[in-house]
Every structure is written in structure tokens, then in C-alpha cells.
Motif scaffolding. Sequence first.
Motif, PDB file in Angstrom:
ATOM      1  N   CYS A 378     -15.969  57.336  85.109  1.00 27.21           N
ATOM      2  CA  CYS A 378     -15.995  58.348  84.055  1.00 27.21           C
ATOM      3  C   CYS A 378     -14.994  59.450  84.385  1.00 27.21           C
ATOM      4  O   CYS A 378     -14.714  59.725  85.558  1.00 27.21           O
ATOM      5  N   LEU A 379     -14.469  60.080  83.359  1.00 24.54           N
ATOM      6  CA  LEU A 379     -13.587  61.230  83.534  1.00 24.54           C
ATOM      7  C   LEU A 379     -13.840  62.196  82.392  1.00 24.54           C
ATOM      8  O   LEU A 379     -13.731  61.828  81.217  1.00 24.54           O
ATOM      9  N   SER A 380     -14.181  63.436  82.744  1.00 19.25           N
ATOM     10  CA  SER A 380     -14.492  64.445  81.734  1.00 19.25           C
ATOM     11  C   SER A 380     -13.859  65.775  82.137  1.00 19.25           C
ATOM     12  O   SER A 380     -13.893  66.145  83.314  1.00 19.25           O
ATOM     13  N   GLY A 381     -13.296  66.460  81.170  1.00 22.78           N
ATOM     14  CA  GLY A 381     -12.682  67.744  81.502  1.00 22.78           C
ATOM     15  C   GLY A 381     -11.808  68.271  80.380  1.00 22.78           C
ATOM     16  O   GLY A 381     -12.141  68.161  79.196  1.00 22.78           O
ATOM     17  N   TYR A 382     -10.637  68.813  80.767  1.00 19.20           N
ATOM     18  CA  TYR A 382      -9.753  69.514  79.837  1.00 19.20           C
ATOM     19  C   TYR A 382      -8.352  68.905  79.882  1.00 19.20           C
ATOM     20  O   TYR A 382      -7.887  68.464  80.927  1.00 19.20           O
ATOM     21  N   LEU A 383      -7.694  68.913  78.716  1.00 17.79           N
ATOM     22  CA  LEU A 383      -6.327  68.400  78.607  1.00 17.79           C
ATOM     23  C   LEU A 383      -5.490  69.411  77.835  1.00 17.79           C
ATOM     24  O   LEU A 383      -5.905  69.873  76.758  1.00 17.79           O
ATOM     25  N   VAL A 384      -4.334  69.754  78.378  1.00 25.40           N
ATOM     26  CA  VAL A 384      -3.410  70.657  77.694  1.00 25.40           C
ATOM     27  C   VAL A 384      -2.319  69.814  77.053  1.00 25.40           C
ATOM     28  O   VAL A 384      -1.521  69.170  77.739  1.00 25.40           O
ATOM     29  N   ALA A 385      -2.317  69.781  75.719  1.00 26.95           N
ATOM     30  CA  ALA A 385      -1.335  68.982  74.985  1.00 26.95           C
ATOM     31  C   ALA A 385       0.040  69.651  75.025  1.00 26.95           C
ATOM     32  O   ALA A 385       0.172  70.828  75.371  1.00 26.95           O
ATOM     33  N   ASN A 386       1.068  68.879  74.675  1.00 28.31           N
ATOM     34  CA  ASN A 386       2.426  69.429  74.652  1.00 28.31           C
ATOM     35  C   ASN A 386       2.548  70.597  73.683  1.00 28.31           C
ATOM     36  O   ASN A 386       3.417  71.459  73.841  1.00 28.31           O
ATOM     37  N   SER A 387       1.682  70.622  72.686  1.00 27.06           N
ATOM     38  CA  SER A 387       1.680  71.712  71.709  1.00 27.06           C
ATOM     39  C   SER A 387       1.109  73.010  72.279  1.00 27.06           C
ATOM     40  O   SER A 387       1.228  74.067  71.664  1.00 27.06           O
ATOM     41  N   GLY A 388       0.484  72.902  73.466  1.00 28.00           N
ATOM     42  CA  GLY A 388      -0.169  74.060  74.068  1.00 28.00           C
ATOM     43  C   GLY A 388      -1.653  74.119  73.772  1.00 28.00           C
ATOM     44  O   GLY A 388      -2.382  74.924  74.376  1.00 28.00           O
ATOM     45  N   LYS A 389      -2.130  73.286  72.855  1.00 30.77           N
ATOM     46  CA  LYS A 389      -3.551  73.267  72.518  1.00 30.77           C
ATOM     47  C   LYS A 389      -4.357  72.637  73.649  1.00 30.77           C
ATOM     48  O   LYS A 389      -3.901  71.708  74.314  1.00 30.77           O
ATOM     49  N   VAL A 390      -5.563  73.164  73.859  1.00 30.21           N
ATOM     50  CA  VAL A 390      -6.456  72.636  74.891  1.00 30.21           C
ATOM     51  C   VAL A 390      -7.495  71.740  74.225  1.00 30.21           C
ATOM     52  O   VAL A 390      -8.124  72.121  73.240  1.00 30.21           O
ATOM     53  N   LEU A 391      -7.649  70.544  74.771  1.00 31.04           N
ATOM     54  CA  LEU A 391      -8.660  69.607  74.306  1.00 31.04           C
ATOM     55  C   LEU A 391      -9.739  69.452  75.366  1.00 31.04           C
ATOM     56  O   LEU A 391      -9.455  69.552  76.557  1.00 31.04           O
ATOM     57  N   ILE A 392     -10.961  69.240  74.924  1.00 29.38           N
ATOM     58  CA  ILE A 392     -12.077  68.950  75.831  1.00 29.38           C
ATOM     59  C   ILE A 392     -12.462  67.498  75.598  1.00 29.38           C
ATOM     60  O   ILE A 392     -12.625  67.065  74.454  1.00 29.38           O
ATOM     61  N   PHE A 393     -12.571  66.726  76.679  1.00 28.53           N
ATOM     62  CA  PHE A 393     -12.792  65.294  76.514  1.00 28.53           C
ATOM     63  C   PHE A 393     -13.810  64.751  77.506  1.00 28.53           C
ATOM     64  O   PHE A 393     -14.047  65.320  78.572  1.00 28.53           O
ATOM     65  N   MET A 414      -4.320  56.592  77.321  1.00 26.45           N
ATOM     66  CA  MET A 414      -4.961  57.309  76.220  1.00 26.45           C
ATOM     67  C   MET A 414      -4.809  58.819  76.377  1.00 26.45           C
ATOM     68  O   MET A 414      -4.612  59.544  75.388  1.00 26.45           O
ATOM     69  N   LEU A 415      -4.899  59.311  77.620  1.00 26.48           N
ATOM     70  CA  LEU A 415      -4.701  60.738  77.850  1.00 26.48           C
ATOM     71  C   LEU A 415      -3.271  61.154  77.507  1.00 26.48           C
ATOM     72  O   LEU A 415      -3.036  62.233  76.955  1.00 26.48           O
ATOM     73  N   GLN A 416      -2.318  60.306  77.819  1.00 25.60           N
ATOM     74  CA  GLN A 416      -0.926  60.604  77.480  1.00 25.60           C
ATOM     75  C   GLN A 416      -0.725  60.627  75.964  1.00 25.60           C
ATOM     76  O   GLN A 416       0.045  61.450  75.449  1.00 25.60           O
ATOM     77  N   THR A 417      -1.425  59.746  75.269  1.00 22.79           N
ATOM     78  CA  THR A 417      -1.362  59.749  73.788  1.00 22.79           C
ATOM     79  C   THR A 417      -1.875  61.078  73.253  1.00 22.79           C
ATOM     80  O   THR A 417      -1.264  61.671  72.348  1.00 22.79           O
ATOM     81  N   LEU A 418      -2.981  61.566  73.807  1.00 25.09           N
ATOM     82  CA  LEU A 418      -3.514  62.865  73.399  1.00 25.09           C
ATOM     83  C   LEU A 418      -2.503  63.981  73.668  1.00 25.09           C
ATOM     84  O   LEU A 418      -2.241  64.844  72.813  1.00 25.09           O
ATOM     85  N   ARG A 419      -1.953  63.954  74.869  1.00 24.91           N
ATOM     86  CA  ARG A 419      -0.986  65.004  75.266  1.00 24.91           C
ATOM     87  C   ARG A 419       0.222  65.025  74.342  1.00 24.91           C
ATOM     88  O   ARG A 419       0.682  66.093  73.912  1.00 24.91           O
ATOM     89  N   ASP A 420       0.767  63.857  74.033  1.00 21.11           N
ATOM     90  CA  ASP A 420       2.027  63.772  73.302  1.00 21.11           C
ATOM     91  C   ASP A 420       1.855  63.876  71.789  1.00 21.11           C
ATOM     92  O   ASP A 420       2.815  64.188  71.077  1.00 21.11           O
ATOM     93  N   THR A 421       0.641  63.622  71.290  1.00 18.22           N
ATOM     94  CA  THR A 421       0.445  63.541  69.836  1.00 18.22           C
ATOM     95  C   THR A 421      -0.183  64.793  69.240  1.00 18.22           C
ATOM     96  O   THR A 421       0.206  65.236  68.157  1.00 18.22           O
ATOM     97  N   TYR A 422      -1.148  65.384  69.930  1.00 17.82           N
ATOM     98  CA  TYR A 422      -1.925  66.460  69.297  1.00 17.82           C
ATOM     99  C   TYR A 422      -1.222  67.810  69.387  1.00 17.82           C
ATOM    100  O   TYR A 422      -0.824  68.228  70.459  1.00 17.82           O
TER     101      TYR A 422
END
Length: 422
Positions: A378-393, A414-422
Amino acid sequence: MKNFLFLTVTILLLSACSSKKSLISKSFERQLSSAFYQNQFTGVLVIDAETKDTIYTNNSHKYFTPASNTKIFTLFAALKTLPAQIPALKYVEVNDTLYFEGTGDPSFLHGYIKDSTALKFLQNHSNLVFVSNNFQDKKYGPGWAWDDYQWYYSAEKSALPINGNVVMTYKSPELMVSPSYFKDSVLELTHLNHRNETSNTFYYPPTKKDTLETPFITSNQITQSILENLLSKKIGNVSTMPTGEKQTLYGPYADSLYIRMMHESDNFIAEQLLLVSAGVLTDTLNGKLTRDYILENELKNLKQEPRWVDGSGLSRYNLFTPQNMVSVLDQLFTLVPQERLFSIFPAGGLSGTLKNRYAGDEEPYVFAKSGSLSNNYCLSGYLVANSGKVLIFSFMNNHFKQSTSEERNRLEQMLQTLRDTY
């Protein structure tokens, strides 16, 4: 005209956001419907930390074995109940005698935290009496594997742990043993195990060069004897404190323990933090008291009631949903300033258990807690997208027979997809 422009901009923004969600959803569905995932159980939830919009969800309401993702709940409990500095001892002075009891503080001469606050305090008093009745828990958590007794990650819980409740043995060049109380209990010979199952007899292979950390069997008598050895003085032992207001000695800053727990996935510190919290809440050291308090007061609005049985996640009895994880992560994001919060979590490609995974191009973009048991990741935490937006996953994978390395590789995509897309 202004209203028209505002409406137009709003529509464009919503359309762009919808398009991003659609791209992410299609990518995730394609990945999760592949043959690799067909014979395992996977749950995912991703939300926008600011707007709380759901970016993607799949089985997020269902229960999973969380492994060390449980430590996210333990971190939340500690942050909600503990002061900035950890209570190290509680004591009452009567005439020239100091009566003291443990608080569960795991930092006392811990091999990596190396806090000596309590030791120095005790050294400054001639007449000492150890009070030993406040630990009302079991030394192991429910559902822990019995044959883990000899491994560093399964140290026993206690009221006044010393050295992380492990014996550290290494060559320098002669055999070195800490705590030194166990010096004569370490046999330098090759053995199937590192310690006898039912006694404090330890084995260190003659050819070994690195440090071996082996849990020792705890008891009030063992604790008293180690302290007497450290302080070079006799210590009394009683079951109850004398009449009088207890004073508290404070030790290291709590963040040093939180960082160690989260970065290195330190099971012992996680378990002991629940005991310290219980002592603050009730004056009795029992992890269930903390868990019950948090679930009944701070987390009573969780959509699914979790089964939370220990602080570390060693137990397979724990059951949490991705929604549980994201809810607590969301509350942490509100409770703790972002810079401090992200420093407590391992950073992808940089620190702790994520040092060799999830690296960003120039700087970390993932700040998260991993959790591993055999056939579970399992992996749970925070992701900072290229847009600067923070996602919780929260990504929870159970019951797979493929390699954990491949699980991580696909999750990283999948995490890279989130980073590069959102």
C-alpha cells in the motif's frame, strides 16, 4: 459583460478539469483492467487537497490490510494528543527519594534517537524507586507473527523501554553489546536463531561484521536491572506511586520520533507512541485506550469504521479503506503546515523507505507512507502535480502473488500520470 466573462472562464476551467479527470480515469482503468491486476484486490482514491474533488476512485469504500499505512493513523493520534516534547518520565519526590515510572517514551537511549534526558535526570538522584504498575497492555500486538520474536521490527512493548528494547551487537574490533547489561548473555557462535525463544540468550556469528539488533524479553525486573547497571546503583521497586502530584520530565521533540517512525517505518516507535498518548489521556499505558479515544472523538465521522488493532501495522487484523486513509491524510493536511508535514513523510527518491522509488525529475513530488506485508503493498500520502496542485491519494493492493517490485513499478506509472496530467 463582466458576468458573461466570469461565466465563460468558469466553464472553461470546469471543462479543463473534467478533461484532466477523464484522461486520468482512462489511464487508470486501462492499467487496472490489465491481466496483472486480475487476480488481486486493489483500491484507489485520489482527491484534490484544496477543492476536495474526487479525481479517481475504485473500490475506495472496501477494506484492505494496510500494513504500515496504519502508521498514518498512529501519527494522527500522536499529533492530536501529545505535546511538542515527549513525556519521558513521571515522578514524585518524597523527602530524599525519587519515585518514577515510565511513560512509554521509546527514545530513552534508543539506538538512533539517542536521547539521554531520563538517564541524566536519574543520575542526579541518589535514592530511586521504580514504580511498575502503569503498563496495562500486552508486550505483543494482536495477530503478530509469533516467530518474529527475534527480529528487530518486532520488539516488545513496555512502560520504560531502554535501547529500543533491542540488544545491539557489533564488532569494534572486539564484541560490543548495548545495553552492556547483556554482555555476558551474547554467545559468539553461529546459530539458527539470533536469540532463544524463551530466554535472553543471544547469538552473534563470529564472521558477522555489521550490527545485529535483537529484541530482548522485557519484564519489570529486567528494566530495573538494566537501569541499575547503567546507573551503578541499587533501585527499589514498588507497584504504586506515593501520595502526591506527579511531575513530568519532558524529553526529545516529538517530530524526531514521528520522522523516524514514518521514514524508517519503525514499528517499535509506532507502538510506543500509542502508549505515550494513552498515558497523557488516562495515566494508564494501553494502546487501545488511544485508539478508542481517537476513533470515538477525532475520527467519529469516517464513512467506514476501521478495524484498528495496533500502532505499527504488523497485524493482519487491521482493516482500513482507501477512504479512511484519505480522510485522515486530509485532516493532517489541514492540521499541520505543509512544509512540516511533508518533512515527516518519506520523500520519493530522497528519504526513508521511498529513497529508491518515486523520484521526481528535479525534486520530490511524492510524500507518502508505504506499507508492506507478504502479498500486500500500500502507498498513501501526498502528490504535488506539475501544475503545483496537491493531491491526496491512497493505493491499496492486497493478495497479489507477483513481485512487490512490479507492484511498485506499475504504481509509479500511475503516480507519474497524476503528476503530469492534473
